[in-house]
Design a protein around this motif. Sequence first.
Motif, PDB file in Angstrom:
ATOM      1  N   VAL A 139      86.765  45.881  -3.329  1.00  0.00           N
ATOM      2  CA  VAL A 139      86.855  46.413  -1.968  1.00  0.00           C
ATOM      3  C   VAL A 139      87.518  45.379  -1.060  1.00  0.00           C
ATOM      4  O   VAL A 139      87.427  44.175  -1.297  1.00  0.00           O
ATOM      5  CB  VAL A 139      85.458  46.759  -1.388  1.00  0.00           C
ATOM      6  CG1 VAL A 139      84.834  47.911  -2.144  1.00  0.00           C
ATOM      7  CG2 VAL A 139      84.540  45.543  -1.400  1.00  0.00           C
ATOM      8  N   ASP A 150      79.032  49.535  -9.857  1.00  0.00           N
ATOM      9  CA  ASP A 150      78.714  50.446  -8.765  1.00  0.00           C
ATOM     10  C   ASP A 150      79.911  51.372  -8.542  1.00  0.00           C
ATOM     11  O   ASP A 150      81.061  50.974  -8.735  1.00  0.00           O
ATOM     12  CB  ASP A 150      78.444  49.663  -7.482  1.00  0.00           C
ATOM     13  CG  ASP A 150      77.200  48.796  -7.593  1.00  0.00           C
ATOM     14  OD1 ASP A 150      76.094  49.356  -7.505  1.00  0.00           O
ATOM     15  OD2 ASP A 150      77.353  47.575  -7.771  1.00  0.00           O
ATOM     16  N   LYS A 151      79.654  52.594  -8.100  1.00  0.00           N
ATOM     17  CA  LYS A 151      80.736  53.553  -7.917  1.00  0.00           C
ATOM     18  C   LYS A 151      81.391  53.450  -6.548  1.00  0.00           C
ATOM     19  O   LYS A 151      82.610  53.585  -6.424  1.00  0.00           O
ATOM     20  CB  LYS A 151      80.205  54.969  -8.150  1.00  0.00           C
ATOM     21  CG  LYS A 151      79.772  55.220  -9.597  1.00  0.00           C
ATOM     22  CD  LYS A 151      79.254  56.639  -9.769  1.00  0.00           C
ATOM     23  CE  LYS A 151      78.817  56.881 -11.216  1.00  0.00           C
ATOM     24  NZ  LYS A 151      78.272  58.252 -11.393  1.00  0.00           N
ATOM     25  N   THR A 152      80.589  53.240  -5.507  1.00  0.00           N
ATOM     26  CA  THR A 152      81.137  53.164  -4.147  1.00  0.00           C
ATOM     27  C   THR A 152      80.406  52.091  -3.356  1.00  0.00           C
ATOM     28  O   THR A 152      79.261  51.738  -3.666  1.00  0.00           O
ATOM     29  CB  THR A 152      80.983  54.500  -3.391  1.00  0.00           C
ATOM     30  OG1 THR A 152      79.581  54.747  -3.149  1.00  0.00           O
ATOM     31  CG2 THR A 152      81.571  55.655  -4.181  1.00  0.00           C
ATOM     32  N   PHE A 153      81.052  51.586  -2.299  1.00  0.00           N
ATOM     33  CA  PHE A 153      80.382  50.612  -1.443  1.00  0.00           C
ATOM     34  C   PHE A 153      79.304  51.283  -0.601  1.00  0.00           C
ATOM     35  O   PHE A 153      78.329  50.628  -0.211  1.00  0.00           O
ATOM     36  CB  PHE A 153      81.387  49.888  -0.540  1.00  0.00           C
ATOM     37  CG  PHE A 153      80.852  48.576  -0.026  1.00  0.00           C
ATOM     38  CD1 PHE A 153      80.945  47.430  -0.796  1.00  0.00           C
ATOM     39  CD2 PHE A 153      80.218  48.496   1.206  1.00  0.00           C
ATOM     40  CE1 PHE A 153      80.419  46.224  -0.351  1.00  0.00           C
ATOM     41  CE2 PHE A 153      79.700  47.296   1.667  1.00  0.00           C
ATOM     42  CZ  PHE A 153      79.794  46.159   0.891  1.00  0.00           C
ATOM     43  N   ASP A 154      79.451  52.567  -0.348  1.00  0.00           N
ATOM     44  CA  ASP A 154      78.397  53.310   0.358  1.00  0.00           C
ATOM     45  C   ASP A 154      77.061  53.148  -0.367  1.00  0.00           C
ATOM     46  O   ASP A 154      76.012  52.955   0.265  1.00  0.00           O
ATOM     47  CB  ASP A 154      78.743  54.797   0.439  1.00  0.00           C
ATOM     48  CG  ASP A 154      80.018  55.069   1.217  1.00  0.00           C
ATOM     49  OD1 ASP A 154      80.944  54.239   1.144  1.00  0.00           O
ATOM     50  OD2 ASP A 154      80.080  56.108   1.895  1.00  0.00           O
ATOM     51  N   GLU A 155      77.102  53.224  -1.703  1.00  0.00           N
ATOM     52  CA  GLU A 155      75.876  53.101  -2.497  1.00  0.00           C
ATOM     53  C   GLU A 155      75.251  51.718  -2.343  1.00  0.00           C
ATOM     54  O   GLU A 155      74.028  51.582  -2.324  1.00  0.00           O
ATOM     55  CB  GLU A 155      76.172  53.381  -3.973  1.00  0.00           C
ATOM     56  CG  GLU A 155      76.548  54.827  -4.268  1.00  0.00           C
ATOM     57  CD  GLU A 155      76.859  55.047  -5.729  1.00  0.00           C
ATOM     58  OE1 GLU A 155      76.890  54.042  -6.501  1.00  0.00           O
ATOM     59  OE2 GLU A 155      77.088  56.199  -6.130  1.00  0.00           O
ATOM     60  N   LEU A 211      83.213  46.551  -8.502  1.00  0.00           N
ATOM     61  CA  LEU A 211      83.873  47.441  -7.556  1.00  0.00           C
ATOM     62  C   LEU A 211      84.724  46.553  -6.649  1.00  0.00           C
ATOM     63  O   LEU A 211      84.197  45.631  -6.022  1.00  0.00           O
ATOM     64  CB  LEU A 211      82.825  48.191  -6.738  1.00  0.00           C
ATOM     65  CG  LEU A 211      83.320  49.048  -5.576  1.00  0.00           C
ATOM     66  CD1 LEU A 211      84.072  50.264  -6.096  1.00  0.00           C
ATOM     67  CD2 LEU A 211      82.147  49.469  -4.697  1.00  0.00           C
ATOM     68  N   ALA A 228      83.060  51.815   5.175  1.00  0.00           N
ATOM     69  CA  ALA A 228      81.822  52.317   4.555  1.00  0.00           C
ATOM     70  C   ALA A 228      80.641  52.161   5.503  1.00  0.00           C
ATOM     71  O   ALA A 228      79.777  53.045   5.588  1.00  0.00           O
ATOM     72  CB  ALA A 228      81.559  51.566   3.252  1.00  0.00           C
ATOM     73  N   ASP A 247      87.636  48.051   3.828  1.00  0.00           N
ATOM     74  CA  ASP A 247      86.845  49.062   3.110  1.00  0.00           C
ATOM     75  C   ASP A 247      85.364  48.939   3.445  1.00  0.00           C
ATOM     76  O   ASP A 247      84.659  49.939   3.594  1.00  0.00           O
ATOM     77  CB  ASP A 247      87.021  48.904   1.600  1.00  0.00           C
ATOM     78  CG  ASP A 247      88.425  49.201   1.110  1.00  0.00           C
ATOM     79  OD1 ASP A 247      89.127  49.992   1.780  1.00  0.00           O
ATOM     80  OD2 ASP A 247      88.819  48.644   0.073  1.00  0.00           O
TER      81      ASP A 247
END
Length: 325
Positions: A253, A304-309, A251, A261, A257
């Motif tokens: 970022v 991974d799909k998002t940095f939130d995850e 991912l 997040a 970003d």
Amino acid sequence: MRILITGAGGFIGTTLTAALLQAGSLKNAKGVSEKIDEILLLDTHLPDISDPRITSMQASIADRETRMRIAAWKPHSVFHLAAVLTSAAEADPAAALAVNVLSLADMIETVGNRTAPPRLIFPSSIAVFGGLLPDNVDDDHLQRPQTTYGTHKAIAELMLADATRLGLIDARALRLPIVLVHPGPPTQSVSDRIAGLVRDSVAGQPSVCPLRPDTKVPVVSVDTVVRNLITLHDTDSTALRGKRALNQPALTVSMEDIVTALTIVTDTTPQVTFEPDAELKKIVDGWPKGFISTRAPSIGVTADKTFDEIILSYQRHSGRETSTA
């Protein structure tokens, strides 16, 4: 089934150990799921784990008696994680060579078996690539490492491929980007300098970012790395199509970003100060920004799909599921 993990006391090693204990099995050379009877943890420093399947060995693979014990134990699978990382390797190339290259040669000699070659899973690195790079770097891009660590990993990949060709081991290597989020204490590794942004912000503490706000880096969570190392282990060799190393899809970022997040996940305004480090920037600028793999999806190796995850995963591991506002 007997599993050996070197570098077991490290960030990835401890997460991998927990995942294997929870899974309870791996696929053997015939592709059949087999119960894990014992996991031998090897490192100079190891955590205490109370599980009857765990045997701890606080030692170095460079020690002859240690290698003799491993040879007698005859592991079915090896996760060889021991490594000296980028910044430390730049500071002491000779010491890094001993761990990153010579210890791998020792491991191949120790566990190699033409009758029943063990599977050897190896975390390589994005650092094997360097120089002028396209926007996205795939598995088979020409390797031009620009760091000592990257050079060592490139050498290791060739060693693993040759040992596999000779029938001594069944090697698989996964090239990792920046792996997050190391729980601390802080170190000077590249990944940990970025991990500090997450650790400090989740804890409600001020943080210093060593890169410019618009600097982009490829990242992956430790949970995703461990899941993919296990997936790579269990993959039938024919699915690798004769190639023993592939990229861990990342991912990408920016530092901005990451801060955004953190703002969303923690529901706070992170206290981040940007103080670019010229040496760190030089290392990061030599890496690909887009890290992809055309072969990974076909065997179930994912990003991974998002940095939130990634932040949420760290919160679960650290016991900080709620905001510290």
